[in-house]
Design a protein around this motif. Structure first.
Motif, PDB file in Angstrom:
ATOM      1  N   THR A   7       0.835  -1.203   0.000  1.00 19.75           N
ATOM      2  CA  THR A   7       0.000   0.000   0.000  1.00 19.75           C
ATOM      3  C   THR A   7       0.868   1.251   0.000  1.00 19.75           C
ATOM      4  N   PHE A   8       1.877   1.276   0.866  1.00 23.06           N
ATOM      5  CA  PHE A   8       2.804   2.413   0.881  1.00 23.06           C
ATOM      6  C   PHE A   8       3.463   2.578  -0.489  1.00 23.06           C
ATOM      7  N   LYS A   9       3.872   1.461  -1.074  1.00 19.91           N
ATOM      8  CA  LYS A   9       4.553   1.514  -2.376  1.00 19.91           C
ATOM      9  C   LYS A   9       3.628   2.091  -3.456  1.00 19.91           C
ATOM     10  N   GLN A  10       2.406   1.612  -3.514  1.00 22.28           N
ATOM     11  CA  GLN A  10       1.463   2.091  -4.531  1.00 22.28           C
ATOM     12  C   GLN A  10       1.051   3.544  -4.294  1.00 22.28           C
ATOM     13  N   MET A  11       0.775   3.879  -3.045  1.00 23.41           N
ATOM     14  CA  MET A  11       0.357   5.244  -2.744  1.00 23.41           C
ATOM     15  C   MET A  11       1.524   6.220  -2.880  1.00 23.41           C
ATOM     16  N   GLY A  12       2.739   5.739  -2.727  1.00 24.08           N
ATOM     17  CA  GLY A  12       3.913   6.586  -2.912  1.00 24.08           C
ATOM     18  C   GLY A  12       4.108   7.016  -4.354  1.00 24.08           C
ATOM     19  N   LEU A  13       3.437   6.341  -5.275  1.00 22.20           N
ATOM     20  CA  LEU A  13       3.520   6.705  -6.695  1.00 22.20           C
ATOM     21  C   LEU A  13       2.709   7.956  -7.017  1.00 22.20           C
ATOM     22  N   VAL A  14       1.820   8.343  -6.107  1.00 24.33           N
ATOM     23  CA  VAL A  14       1.031   9.561  -6.294  1.00 24.33           C
ATOM     24  C   VAL A  14       1.989  10.747  -6.228  1.00 24.33           C
ATOM     25  N   SER A  15       1.867  11.627  -7.189  1.00 14.50           N
ATOM     26  CA  SER A  15       2.808  12.748  -7.248  1.00 14.50           C
ATOM     27  C   SER A  15       2.489  13.830  -6.220  1.00 14.50           C
ATOM     28  N   GLY A  16       3.490  14.624  -5.942  1.00 16.02           N
ATOM     29  CA  GLY A  16       3.320  15.792  -5.075  1.00 16.02           C
ATOM     30  C   GLY A  16       3.195  15.457  -3.610  1.00 16.02           C
ATOM     31  N   GLU A  17       2.589  16.403  -2.896  1.00 14.02           N
ATOM     32  CA  GLU A  17       2.462  16.271  -1.446  1.00 14.02           C
ATOM     33  C   GLU A  17       1.549  15.116  -1.045  1.00 14.02           C
ATOM     34  N   ASN A  18       0.606  14.789  -1.905  1.00  3.99           N
ATOM     35  CA  ASN A  18      -0.317  13.700  -1.567  1.00  3.99           C
ATOM     36  C   ASN A  18       0.425  12.376  -1.395  1.00  3.99           C
ATOM     37  N   GLY A  19       1.432  12.137  -2.192  1.00  4.35           N
ATOM     38  CA  GLY A  19       2.180  10.890  -2.097  1.00  4.35           C
ATOM     39  C   GLY A  19       3.369  10.958  -1.168  1.00  4.35           C
ATOM     40  N   ALA A  20       3.741  12.161  -0.746  1.00  2.00           N
ATOM     41  CA  ALA A  20       4.936  12.330   0.091  1.00  2.00           C
ATOM     42  C   ALA A  20       4.824  11.585   1.415  1.00  2.00           C
ATOM     43  N   LEU A  21       3.666  11.590   2.020  1.00  2.00           N
ATOM     44  CA  LEU A  21       3.457  10.885   3.278  1.00  2.00           C
ATOM     45  C   LEU A  21       3.751   9.394   3.110  1.00  2.00           C
ATOM     46  N   PHE A  22       3.366   8.852   1.967  1.00  2.00           N
ATOM     47  CA  PHE A  22       3.549   7.429   1.720  1.00  2.00           C
ATOM     48  C   PHE A  22       4.971   7.085   1.271  1.00  2.00           C
ATOM     49  N   ARG A  23       5.739   8.084   0.904  1.00  2.00           N
ATOM     50  CA  ARG A  23       7.131   7.872   0.496  1.00  2.00           C
ATOM     51  C   ARG A  23       8.116   8.184   1.615  1.00  2.00           C
ATOM     52  N   GLU A  24       7.813   9.193   2.418  1.00  2.00           N
ATOM     53  CA  GLU A  24       8.811   9.752   3.317  1.00  2.00           C
ATOM     54  C   GLU A  24       8.582   9.514   4.803  1.00  2.00           C
ATOM     55  N   SER A  25       7.433   9.007   5.190  1.00  2.00           N
ATOM     56  CA  SER A  25       7.194   8.784   6.621  1.00  2.00           C
ATOM     57  C   SER A  25       8.015   7.594   7.123  1.00  2.00           C
ATOM     58  N   ALA A  26       8.292   7.595   8.408  1.00  2.00           N
ATOM     59  CA  ALA A  26       9.073   6.500   9.004  1.00  2.00           C
ATOM     60  C   ALA A  26       8.393   5.142   8.833  1.00  2.00           C
ATOM     61  N   PRO A  27       7.069   5.033   9.064  1.00  2.00           N
ATOM     62  CA  PRO A  27       6.426   3.727   8.857  1.00  2.00           C
ATOM     63  C   PRO A  27       6.509   3.260   7.403  1.00  2.00           C
ATOM     64  N   ALA A  28       6.376   4.198   6.471  1.00  2.75           N
ATOM     65  CA  ALA A  28       6.454   3.843   5.057  1.00  2.75           C
ATOM     66  C   ALA A  28       7.846   3.346   4.701  1.00  2.75           C
ATOM     67  N   LYS A  29       8.856   4.048   5.178  1.00  2.00           N
ATOM     68  CA  LYS A  29      10.237   3.643   4.893  1.00  2.00           C
ATOM     69  C   LYS A  29      10.559   2.287   5.516  1.00  2.00           C
ATOM     70  N   ALA A  30      10.098   2.062   6.745  1.00  2.00           N
ATOM     71  CA  ALA A  30      10.363   0.786   7.419  1.00  2.00           C
ATOM     72  C   ALA A  30       9.673  -0.373   6.708  1.00  2.00           C
ATOM     73  N   ALA A  31       8.418  -0.186   6.332  1.00  2.00           N
ATOM     74  CA  ALA A  31       7.673  -1.250   5.658  1.00  2.00           C
ATOM     75  C   ALA A  31       8.270  -1.547   4.290  1.00  2.00           C
ATOM     76  N   THR A  32       8.632  -0.507   3.567  1.00  2.00           N
ATOM     77  CA  THR A  32       9.223  -0.686   2.240  1.00  2.00           C
ATOM     78  C   THR A  32      10.588  -1.366   2.341  1.00  2.00           C
ATOM     79  N   ALA A  33      11.377  -0.983   3.324  1.00  2.00           N
ATOM     80  CA  ALA A  33      12.702  -1.597   3.506  1.00  2.00           C
ATOM     81  C   ALA A  33      12.571  -3.071   3.864  1.00  2.00           C
ATOM     82  N   GLU A  34      11.598  -3.405   4.705  1.00  2.00           N
ATOM     83  CA  GLU A  34      11.390  -4.810   5.080  1.00  2.00           C
ATOM     84  C   GLU A  34      11.006  -5.640   3.859  1.00  2.00           C
ATOM     85  N   LEU A  35      10.123  -5.099   3.025  1.00  2.00           N
ATOM     86  CA  LEU A  35       9.710  -5.819   1.821  1.00  2.00           C
ATOM     87  C   LEU A  35      10.879  -5.954   0.843  1.00  2.00           C
TER      88      LEU A  35
END
Length: 116
Positions: free
Chosen positions: A76-104
């Motif tokens: 979910t973080f990966k797909q939502m991170g594809l949204v451009s601009g500020e809307n997708g920034a939360l899904f790309r740059e937040s600590a939970p997003a980074k941790a989940a993406t790194a684990e995957l």
């Protein structure tokens, strides 16, 4: 002497019972998620029998490392991170997003080593 025989019989009985029980599912991933992963993997790597085996192996390895809820969150973080601009920034740059993406990514790297 009697204790050894009893121990051997107990071990044999335990093994027989274990072999007769149905195997526990390797993962709690829904079949549709497994199929979607294998389909995407085959589209990216080749649509042949060898890739079917390798891609199936890959999702099995990932499932053995990452629980389904964590996999779902990472996807979910990966797909939502594809949204451009500020809307997708939360899904790309937040600590939970980074941790989940790194684990995957770590699980996928392990799957690549074992299956490809």
């Amino acid at each position: 002497m009697v204790t050894r025989k009893f121990t051997k019989l107990a071990l044999l009985a335990t093994a027989a019972i274990a072999c007769s029980l149905p195997a526990k599912a390797a993962s709690d991933y829904p079949t549709s998620t497994l199929a979607e992963y294998v389909y995407g993997c085959m589209k990216a790597n080749g649509e042949n029998r060898d890739m079917l085996q390798r891609c199936s192996c890959s999702i099995d390895v990932i499932a053995s490392i990452v629980s389904y809820p964590r996999y779902e969150a990472a996807e979910t973080f990966k797909q939502m991170g594809l949204v451009s601009g500020e809307n997708g920034a939360l899904f790309r740059e937040s600590a939970p997003a980074k941790a989940a993406t790194a684990e995957l990514k770590r699980a996928q790297a392990e799957a690549d080593i074992r299956c490809f």
